[in-house]
Design a protein around this motif. Structure first.
Motif, PDB file in Angstrom:
ATOM      1  N   ASP B 356    -102.499 -85.270 -24.818  1.00  0.00           N
ATOM      2  CA  ASP B 356    -103.036 -86.028 -23.692  1.00  0.00           C
ATOM      3  C   ASP B 356    -104.118 -87.002 -24.158  1.00  0.00           C
ATOM      4  OD1 ASP B 356    -103.456 -86.711 -20.974  1.00  0.00           O
ATOM      5  OD2 ASP B 356    -105.148 -85.318 -20.874  1.00  0.00           O
ATOM      6  N   LYS B 357    -105.032 -86.496 -24.998  1.00  0.00           N
ATOM      7  CA  LYS B 357    -106.139 -87.335 -25.488  1.00  0.00           C
ATOM      8  C   LYS B 357    -105.617 -88.524 -26.288  1.00  0.00           C
ATOM      9  CE  LYS B 357    -109.704 -85.260 -23.977  1.00  0.00           C
ATOM     10  NZ  LYS B 357    -110.513 -85.943 -22.995  1.00  0.00           N
ATOM     11  N   VAL B 358    -104.690 -88.232 -27.212  1.00  0.00           N
ATOM     12  CA  VAL B 358    -104.223 -89.309 -28.092  1.00  0.00           C
ATOM     13  C   VAL B 358    -103.350 -90.301 -27.309  1.00  0.00           C
ATOM     14  CG1 VAL B 358    -103.023 -89.875 -30.244  1.00  0.00           C
ATOM     15  CG2 VAL B 358    -104.398 -87.783 -30.097  1.00  0.00           C
ATOM     16  N   LEU B 359    -102.552 -89.775 -26.366  1.00  0.00           N
ATOM     17  CA  LEU B 359    -101.742 -90.684 -25.539  1.00  0.00           C
ATOM     18  C   LEU B 359    -102.631 -91.592 -24.686  1.00  0.00           C
ATOM     19  CD1 LEU B 359     -98.660 -88.589 -24.456  1.00  0.00           C
ATOM     20  CD2 LEU B 359     -98.577 -90.947 -25.261  1.00  0.00           C
ATOM     21  N   ASP B 360    -103.732 -91.031 -24.175  1.00  0.00           N
ATOM     22  CA  ASP B 360    -104.685 -91.859 -23.421  1.00  0.00           C
ATOM     23  C   ASP B 360    -105.208 -92.986 -24.305  1.00  0.00           C
ATOM     24  OD1 ASP B 360    -104.513 -90.613 -21.015  1.00  0.00           O
ATOM     25  OD2 ASP B 360    -106.403 -89.496 -21.164  1.00  0.00           O
ATOM     26  N   ARG B 361    -105.498 -92.634 -25.549  1.00  0.00           N
ATOM     27  CA  ARG B 361    -106.012 -93.640 -26.499  1.00  0.00           C
ATOM     28  C   ARG B 361    -104.955 -94.720 -26.730  1.00  0.00           C
ATOM     29  NH1 ARG B 361    -108.358 -90.906 -31.539  1.00  0.00           N
ATOM     30  NH2 ARG B 361    -106.285 -90.782 -32.437  1.00  0.00           N
ATOM     31  N   ILE B 362    -103.710 -94.276 -26.903  1.00  0.00           N
ATOM     32  CA  ILE B 362    -102.631 -95.257 -27.127  1.00  0.00           C
ATOM     33  C   ILE B 362    -102.477 -96.156 -25.892  1.00  0.00           C
ATOM     34  CG2 ILE B 362    -100.126 -95.510 -27.448  1.00  0.00           C
ATOM     35  CD1 ILE B 362    -100.261 -92.871 -29.123  1.00  0.00           C
ATOM     36  N   MET B 363    -102.475 -95.546 -24.728  1.00  0.00           N
ATOM     37  CA  MET B 363    -102.279 -96.310 -23.488  1.00  0.00           C
ATOM     38  C   MET B 363    -103.430 -97.283 -23.239  1.00  0.00           C
ATOM     39  SD  MET B 363     -99.356 -95.481 -22.455  1.00  0.00           S
ATOM     40  CE  MET B 363     -99.323 -96.352 -20.893  1.00  0.00           C
ATOM     41  N   ALA B 364    -104.632 -96.930 -23.745  1.00  0.00           N
ATOM     42  CA  ALA B 364    -105.786 -97.815 -23.562  1.00  0.00           C
ATOM     43  C   ALA B 364    -105.798 -98.938 -24.594  1.00  0.00           C
ATOM     44  CB  ALA B 364    -107.068 -96.992 -23.642  1.00  0.00           C
ATOM     45  N   GLY B 365    -104.753 -98.984 -25.426  1.00  0.00           N
ATOM     46  CA  GLY B 365    -104.689-100.046 -26.432  1.00  0.00           C
ATOM     47  C   GLY B 365    -105.569 -99.775 -27.632  1.00  0.00           C
ATOM     48  N   GLN B 366    -106.098 -98.565 -27.710  1.00  0.00           N
ATOM     49  CA  GLN B 366    -107.002 -98.219 -28.810  1.00  0.00           C
ATOM     50  C   GLN B 366    -106.311 -97.411 -29.909  1.00  0.00           C
ATOM     51  OE1 GLN B 366    -110.334 -99.176 -28.999  1.00  0.00           O
ATOM     52  NE2 GLN B 366    -109.750-100.434 -27.249  1.00  0.00           N
ATOM     53  N   GLY B 367    -105.040 -97.122 -29.712  1.00  0.00           N
ATOM     54  CA  GLY B 367    -104.337 -96.292 -30.689  1.00  0.00           C
ATOM     55  C   GLY B 367    -103.731 -97.131 -31.790  1.00  0.00           C
ATOM     56  N   SER B 368    -103.440 -96.472 -32.913  1.00  0.00           N
ATOM     57  CA  SER B 368    -102.802 -97.162 -34.032  1.00  0.00           C
ATOM     58  C   SER B 368    -101.364 -96.670 -34.155  1.00  0.00           C
ATOM     59  CB  SER B 368    -103.556 -96.840 -35.314  1.00  0.00           C
ATOM     60  OG  SER B 368    -103.378 -95.472 -35.613  1.00  0.00           O
ATOM     61  N   LEU B 369    -100.615 -97.302 -35.049  1.00  0.00           N
ATOM     62  CA  LEU B 369     -99.251 -96.819 -35.284  1.00  0.00           C
ATOM     63  C   LEU B 369     -99.277 -95.398 -35.838  1.00  0.00           C
ATOM     64  CD1 LEU B 369     -97.683-100.100 -36.706  1.00  0.00           C
ATOM     65  CD2 LEU B 369     -97.109 -99.005 -34.544  1.00  0.00           C
ATOM     66  N   ASP B 370    -100.329 -95.076 -36.588  1.00  0.00           N
ATOM     67  CA  ASP B 370    -100.469 -93.711 -37.106  1.00  0.00           C
ATOM     68  C   ASP B 370    -100.628 -92.700 -35.976  1.00  0.00           C
ATOM     69  OD1 ASP B 370    -100.165 -94.345 -39.711  1.00  0.00           O
ATOM     70  OD2 ASP B 370    -102.306 -94.355 -40.211  1.00  0.00           O
TER      71      ASP B 370
END
Lengths: 164, 434
Positions: B356-370
């Motif tokens: 949930d935490k990492v998906l939130d980060r991805i959805m917020a545009g803050q996630g990386s391909l890693d």
């Protein structure tokens, strides 16, 4: 205030007759206690624990595990809005935002007049009738903000009338 | 043809008189004239498979119950909490006596002493109506002491849950009924075995839809039932269609019908001017499929869905059109499982939290391909490591959505600057961890 009140005696006895153990009655009794106190208060925990022969800590853990037992006082109308995927595909997220804005509350908050507590919940098994919510455990389906505004203002008028 | 949703043809069949007028409780009377093991044989021969999701043959489950135990139970699973499922509610609202009759036939077949119908707490109104219907059957002598002069005594009760998805898992359901936390048990012993069921007694746990089929099977015979559906998926199934279709709702149809027929001929196709993109055939817990000619022509049966890499499960079909960002859909489902993880097993409790935490980060545009690799890794480590299937289910939306719709995840990831690592900056990592 107490679930020992005579008005609950018959219902409580009927629950004890259903199960071979006293402990099984904890969930039905928590519902009755919530009806009496409006929430699962410390007194409610104590009374249920005594009737079920359980430790009050055990009863508190049961009350905390399930979402339909409220561990804090709430408004007269408890609106639990489903914002899960199937409902969200039919506009539930936008509906929930508008509802909160209309009542001027945050997620889980109670309106200033004390009448409405609003929170988002997980799937309520009414996905084909979204947006939907349960109000004090009764389903309201195929909603939009016009319907909600009418409902809210009706309840406000009712409360005002009762005050007078 | 409706075996279950008969109210579509016979209005008011929820009323006792109307139900009886239309052959109601005749199957139970027939069963009472048969030996309990003969009833089990008929249900076994019908190939009726559990409709709660797992598809386990009902008659086989019943045959596991030891014969000589004095106390045995039937627990009816009416917890119906899978995202996108709303069939058991319609059965209980519109055809409740057929469920009661099916549960009673099961109870006779295993010689149970009581039936507990466990409804999710949100079915408050449904449960209170069901209590009235049970009282009618009691009054008619189908429930209680010395039923129809057989000397057999059996009671039927409802029990309300209070909002916990996990209580649809059979051993958690039994714990909840016993007044304990609704968390799964270590198995064996299984519910059908002494020591594993309700109050330690042998117990059959069956879904509402499964049991509601039983009166029809007794009335018409196993062979007639097998004529409906496919070889490995006998009978009809209620398909709960939700999301982006013109006519969402329950459709009871023979198993083996294709997704295309269901979605276009019955559910009215996609919203005007749009096309289907992805489908979750088994609610939030099964693998997502990409819509194309192959998947649309796949038969809706246990084996047909398996062939296209997903499961039939409880047949809660969530339909998404081209406007849906599948990464968003995955994150919605993960939020569901994060909330519903009971907390007993670390891989599920911690895994859902971090997904949930990492998906939130991805959805917020803050996630990386890693980060996309990271969620896949977390999800894979949840599968096969928990006491019940919730951990496996919760991993599915990530593993399969990333596999089927990688572009929807990649578009949210921050692109690496030239020559630099695309790992998130240390500060962002700390934020996500907090």
């Amino acid at each position: 205030m107490s679930i020992h009140d005579e008005k609950y005696a018959e219902r409580i006895a009927a629950q004890f007759a259903k199960y071979p153990t006293k402990r099984s009655v904890v969930m039905p009794l928590l519902y009755i206690a919530q009806e009496e106190y409006g929430w699962i208060s410390p007194e409610a925990i104590q009374e249920v624990a005594e009737l079920c022969d359980m430790d009050s800590t055990q009863v508190k853990s049961i009350a905390g595990f399930y979402t339909m037992y409220s561990e804090k006082p709430k408004g007269k109308h408890w609106l639990q809005v489903c914002t899960d995927l199937p409902c969200a595909l039919r506009g539930a997220d936008e509906f929930y935002e508008e509802l909160k804005a209309y009542l001027e509350v945050e997620d889980g908050g109670t309106s200033r007049d004390g009448l409405f507590t609003v929170e988002h919940v997980m799937c309520l098994a009414a996905c084909d009738k979204a947006p939907m919510l349960q109000c004090n455990f009764h389903f309201m389906e195929n909603l939009d903000m016009d319907k909600m505004k009418t409902f809210i203002e009706e309840k406000r008028a009712e409360a005002k009338k009762q005050e007078e | 043809m409706h075996i279950l949703l008969r109210a579509r043809e016979i209005p008011d069949i929820h009323k006792y008189d109307v139900y009886v007028k239309n052959g109601g409780y005749k199957a139970f009377e027939t069963a009472l004239k048969m030996k309990p093991e003969e009833v089990i044989d008929v249900v076994k021969a019908s190939n009726l498979r559990g409709r709660g999701g797992a598809g386990f043959p009902a008659g086989v489950k019943w045959s596991f119950i030891p014969k000589n135990e004095p106390v045995k139970y039937v627990a009816v699973n009416a917890d119906e909490s899978e995202t996108g499922t709303f069939k058991d509610r319609e059965i209980m609202e519109t055809n409740p006596h057929q469920l009661i009759e099916g549960a009673l036939i099961c109870a006779w077949a295993i010689q149970a002493t009581a039936v507990y119908i466990y409804l999710r707490g949100e079915f408050w109104d449904v449960a209170h109506e069901l209590d009235k219907h049970i009282a009618e059957a009691y009054k008619a002598g189908y429930i209680g002491e010395n039923i129809q002069g057989t000397g057999w005594t059996c009671n039927v009760y409802t029990h309300l849950g209070a909002g916990a998805y996990i209580c649809g898992e059979e051993s958690a359901l039994l714990n909840s009924l016993e007044g304990k936390l609704g968390q799964p048990r270590v198995r064996p012993p299984f519910p059908a075995q002494k020591g594993g069921g309700l109050y330690g007694e042998a117990t059959v746990v069956n879904n509402v839809e499964t049991l509601t089929n039983v009166p029809w099977i007794i009335n018409n015979g196993a062979d007639e039932f097998k004529k409906i559906g496919t070889e490995n998926s006998a009978g009809t199934k209620i398909f709960c269609v939700s999301g982006h279709v013109q006519k969402p709702g329950n459709y009871e149809l023979p198993m083996g019908i294709t997704l295309r027929e269901l979605l276009y001929d019955y559910a009215g196709g996609p919203p005007e001017g749009r096309s289907f993109k992805g489908i979750l055939p088994s609610g939030g817990s099964g693998p997502v499929i990409r819509v194309n000619d192959t998947t649309l022509d796949a038969p809706l049966s246990y084996e047909g869905m398996e062939k296209i890499g997903t499961i039939l499960g409880s047949a809660s079909i969530i339909v998404m059109d081209e406007t849906v960002d599948m990464a968003w859909a995955a994150s919605k489902i993960i939020k569901f499982f994060t909330h519903e993880s009971c907390g007993k097993c670390a891989p599920c409790r911690e895994g859902t939290y971090w997904l949930d935490k990492v998906l939130d980060r991805i959805m917020a545009g803050q996630g990386s391909l890693d980060d996309i690799k990271l969620i896949e890794n977390v999800a894979k480590n949840m599968q096969g490591t928990t006491l019940c299937a919730l951990g496996d289910f919760a991993a599915n939306p990530v593993i399969h959505t990333v596999k089927q719709f990688p572009e929807d995840f990649a578009k949210h990831a921050r692109q690496p600057e030239n020559g630099k690592s695309n790992k998130p900056a240390a500060k962002q990592k700390a934020t996500a961890g907090g």
